[in-house]
Design a protein around this motif. Structure first.
Motif, PDB file in Angstrom:
ATOM      1  N   UNK A   1       0.830  -1.208   0.000  1.00  0.00           N
ATOM      2  CA  UNK A   1       0.000   0.000   0.000  1.00  0.00           C
ATOM      3  C   UNK A   1       0.860   1.252   0.000  1.00  0.00           C
ATOM      4  N   UNK A   2       1.973   1.228   0.720  1.00  0.00           N
ATOM      5  CA  UNK A   2       2.868   2.391   0.685  1.00  0.00           C
ATOM      6  C   UNK A   2       3.405   2.611  -0.729  1.00  0.00           C
ATOM      7  N   UNK A   3       3.703   1.522  -1.427  1.00  0.00           N
ATOM      8  CA  UNK A   3       4.168   1.642  -2.809  1.00  0.00           C
ATOM      9  C   UNK A   3       3.063   2.205  -3.699  1.00  0.00           C
ATOM     10  N   UNK A   4       1.836   1.796  -3.449  1.00  0.00           N
ATOM     11  CA  UNK A   4       0.706   2.341  -4.200  1.00  0.00           C
ATOM     12  C   UNK A   4       0.577   3.841  -3.978  1.00  0.00           C
ATOM     13  N   UNK A   5       0.741   4.265  -2.732  1.00  0.00           N
ATOM     14  CA  UNK A   5       0.669   5.692  -2.430  1.00  0.00           C
ATOM     15  C   UNK A   5       1.768   6.455  -3.157  1.00  0.00           C
ATOM     16  N   UNK A   6       2.954   5.895  -3.179  1.00  0.00           N
ATOM     17  CA  UNK A   6       4.070   6.554  -3.869  1.00  0.00           C
ATOM     18  C   UNK A   6       3.841   6.641  -5.372  1.00  0.00           C
ATOM     19  N   UNK A   7       3.089   5.675  -5.907  1.00  0.00           N
ATOM     20  CA  UNK A   7       2.796   5.674  -7.335  1.00  0.00           C
ATOM     21  C   UNK A   7       1.604   6.576  -7.681  1.00  0.00           C
ATOM     22  N   UNK A   8       1.035   7.196  -6.633  1.00  0.00           N
ATOM     23  CA  UNK A   8      -0.131   8.077  -6.780  1.00  0.00           C
ATOM     24  C   UNK A   8      -1.394   7.334  -7.208  1.00  0.00           C
ATOM     25  N   UNK A   9      -1.463   6.068  -6.871  1.00  0.00           N
ATOM     26  CA  UNK A   9      -2.686   5.308  -7.122  1.00  0.00           C
ATOM     27  C   UNK A   9      -3.787   5.832  -6.201  1.00  0.00           C
ATOM     28  N   UNK A  10      -5.011   5.764  -6.667  1.00  0.00           N
ATOM     29  CA  UNK A  10      -6.137   6.168  -5.828  1.00  0.00           C
ATOM     30  C   UNK A  10      -6.521   4.997  -4.921  1.00  0.00           C
TER      31      UNK A  10
END
Length: 233
Positions: free
Chosen positions: A175-184
């Motif tokens: 999830x942290x990686x998703x946040x860094x990728x700017x995923x919603x």
């Protein structure tokens, strides 16, 4: 196609209830008949977990990693190879509600992060239950991360490289990686999944370890909560 992935290490006693609930969620009318496949990662299983999976129509991927991050990633890889567009993650000792998959894929975001509750508290004192209820805030916009109630699109999963090979905290890292990728990300209070309060932990510093650390904290025993769980569980 939608995929449900479940890591398992000697889960013959619990995984049947999990798979029954997943199968019910797979036929929710809101999914409009979209196919759902369940993939269980049999990680160093020496009991009858594989047989229980077969009885419930789940696909199985065998490995000997003894690592929940590797297991989730193996199940997700198999799901992607089958053509899954959405990957929903849960745990073998968890029961999901009938609208679980429908609400995930309809969340309107690249990923879904939900909350958990405990089905049966067993021998935990009431003070631990109250402390958990105070920490696991069940409101939209929460910041909890649980591999037992997590979902994301195949595109978002592949963009960040999937679950890392961690013995614990692989869900948080994803999830942290998703946040860094700017995923919603949809941080939703519903649907809630119900997991067990068993004391035998399958992953170091996993949910079982978190509850036992919370018990020590509540009872005044000098022991800190596991760092990751203290922040996000």
């Amino acid at each position: 196609m939608i995929a449900v992935i479940v890591p398992a290490h000697n889960e013959a006693d619990d995984i049947g209830r999990c798979l029954e609930a997943v199968n019910e969620a797979a036929v929710h009318p809101g999914l409009e008949g979209e196919p759902v496949v369940t993939v269980v990662a049999l990680d160093a299983c020496t009991d009858g977990t594989g047989g229980v999976c077969a009885l419930h129509g789940a696909a199985a991927v065998a490995l000997d990693a003894r690592c929940v991050g590797v297991a989730r990633a193996a199940a997700a890889r198999h799901a992607l190879d089958l053509g899954a567009r959405w990957i929903a993650s849960t745990d073998a000792d968890t029961v999901v509600p009938a609208d679980w998959l429908w609400k995930q894929v309809a969340c309107g975001a690249d990923a879904f992060c939900g909350v958990v509750d405990v089905a049966e508290w067993r021998d935990y004192p009431p003070a631990v239950r109250e402390a958990f209820a105070g920490r696991e805030l069940s409101c939209d916009g929460h910041r909890h991360i649980h591999g037992a109630n997590l979902g994301l699109s195949a595109a978002a999963y592949e963009k960040v490289g999937g679950f890392p090979p961690l013995a614990t905290g692989e869900d948080v890292a994803l999830v942290r990686a998703l946040e860094c990728s700017r995923a919603s990300i949809a941080w939703r209070a519903r649907p809630v999944v119900f997991t067990s309060a068993r004391r035998s932990s399958r992953a170091p510093q996993g949910f079982s370890s978190f509850l036992q650390a919370l018990e020590r904290e509540v009872l005044g025993t000098p022991a800190a909560l596991p760092p990751a769980q203290a922040l996000v569980r």
